[in-house]
Design a protein around this motif. Structure first.
Motif, PDB file in Angstrom:
ATOM      1  N   ASP A  88       0.844  -1.197   0.000  1.00 52.69           N
ATOM      2  CA  ASP A  88       0.000   0.000   0.000  1.00 52.69           C
ATOM      3  C   ASP A  88       0.881   1.250   0.000  1.00 52.69           C
ATOM      4  OD1 ASP A  88      -2.307   1.511   0.150  1.00 52.69           O
ATOM      5  OD2 ASP A  88      -3.053   0.535   1.968  1.00 52.69           O
ATOM      6  N   ASP A  89       0.358   2.334  -0.527  1.00 56.61           N
ATOM      7  CA  ASP A  89       1.091   3.613  -0.538  1.00 56.61           C
ATOM      8  C   ASP A  89       2.483   3.428  -1.133  1.00 56.61           C
ATOM      9  OD1 ASP A  89      -1.159   4.392   0.841  1.00 56.61           O
ATOM     10  OD2 ASP A  89      -0.192   4.403   2.800  1.00 56.61           O
TER      11      ASP A  89
ATOM     12  N   GLU B 276      -4.165   4.588  -6.525  1.00 56.73           N
ATOM     13  CA  GLU B 276      -5.165   5.093  -5.571  1.00 56.73           C
ATOM     14  C   GLU B 276      -5.284   6.601  -5.669  1.00 56.73           C
ATOM     15  OE1 GLU B 276      -3.695   3.882  -1.615  1.00 56.73           O
ATOM     16  OE2 GLU B 276      -2.488   5.694  -1.570  1.00 56.73           O
TER      17      GLU B 276
HETATM   18 MG    MG Z   1      -3.287   3.262   0.084  1.00 54.26          MG
END
Ligand code: MG
Ligand code: C2E
Ligand code: MG
Ligand code: MG
Length: 289
Positions: free
Chosen positions: A180-181, A237
């Motif tokens: 994530d990220d 995202e």
């Molecule tokens: Mg994220």
């Protein structure tokens, strides 16, 4: 002179630090109570196939219905939950709820989708994590391949050999892990070779500058190229604008998530989109530019 300033600084800061510490303690107490009184709930945000607009996954996102403050977003309490260790109980609650929801959608005969669940470093590192996960997969008869765990680079960086073993077991179980990220951590890229890692989520800070920022465009293209070479799945995202969607589609990103398509919604609302895809807001973005 310096000494006096120092003393003044201490005198000035001490009560502030005290108040902050007190607020943190109150928050920790409230979080414990929230677990007991069922004040948490999950909302779900889709990620969609950039080419066709079909829902690929639901990401479970935590919301806290605070009795006085109303809805509280995770940014306001996850960091404190991580500091106090309460995150383990919270993440366990989320995992159970998300697996139960996925089972309900499967039983209802709805189109196949993946369920993405955020897992904090501290939860992943805990010796009971895998046991809890296995229990959920069994109890809710969740096909392992439908579950996706989202962890940040920091989770891998901080935790050495135990996490390596956990990731190995996740791979054996068939549960995928996405970073994530992606691109915002400090870690090396070597962990991308771990077989448990099946995908990366391009952080929204890079998506924000698309398509005009030359540096964001370069970083996103490089991430997508790297992921493609490694056979990793890509999700971007924080997509809010058509132009970002168009750039990412052209650059070969597989899925997107963001307010352009949909915000996180209640399970009922999400289920309506699954039942009647024609009524989902993201159908508008089906046509490739
Ligand atoms: Mg994220
Ligand atoms: P994340 O996993 O990177 O989740 C994406 C966050 O970006 C979500 O915020 C989502 O609502 C928001 N977002 C989605 N699309 C857009 C967009 O187009 N523009 C903008 N500006 N924002 C967008 P949320 O729900 O507040 O969650 C924040 C973070 O809290 C998550 O970041 C995740 O790291 C953490 N979190 C949420 N739920 C859980 C959980 O159950 N367990 C753990 N450990 N962490 C969680
Ligand atoms: Mg996430
Ligand atoms: Mg992010």
């Amino acid at each position: 002179q310096a000494k006096r300033e120092e003393r003044n600084a201490v005198r000035f800061h001490a009560p502030v630090a005290g108040a902050a510490a007190r607020r943190q303690r109150v928050l920790a107490t409230e979080l414990r109570r929230a677990l007991r009184r069922d004040e948490f709930q999950l909302v779900y945000q889709p990620s969609v196939d950039l080419r066709h607009g079909r829902i690929g996954a639901a990401e479970a996102l935590l919301r806290w219905r605070h009795p006085e403050r109303g809805e509280v977003l995770p940014g306001e309490f996850i960091p404190q939950a991580e500091r106090t260790g309460l995150i383990r109980e919270i993440d366990a609650w989320v995992l159970e709820r998300a697996c139960r929801q996925l089972r309900a959608w499967i039983d209802a005969g709805l189109p196949a989708l993946r369920m993405a669940v955020n897992v904090s470093a501290r939860s992943l590192a805990h010796p009971q994590f895998l046991a809890g996960l296995r229990e959920n997969l069994t109890a809710h008869r969740v096909p392992a391949g439908r579950l996706l765990l989202e962890i940040t680079e920091g989770a891998i960086l901080r935790l050495g050999e135990d996490v390596r073993r956990t990731l190995h077991t996740l791979h054996e179980l068939g549960v995928g892990v996405a970073i994530d990220d992606f691109g915002t951590g400090y870690s090396s890229l070597s962990y991308l070779k771990l077989p448990a890692i099946v995908g990366v989520k391009v952080d929204r800070s890079f998506v924000a500058g698309l398509p005009d920022s030359a540096s964001d465009a370069a970083i996103v293209e490089a991430i997508l190229a790297l992921a493609a070479r490694l056979g990793l799945y890509t999700i971007a995202e924080g997509i809010e604008h058509e132009a970002q969607h168009a750039f990412l589609l052209r650059a070969g990103c597989a899925e997107g998530q963001g307010y352009l398509y949909a915000r996180a919604v209640s399970p009922d609302a999400f289920e309506r989109w699954l039942r009647r895809p024609g009524e989902a807001p993201f159908r508008l973005h089906r046509v490739s530019p």
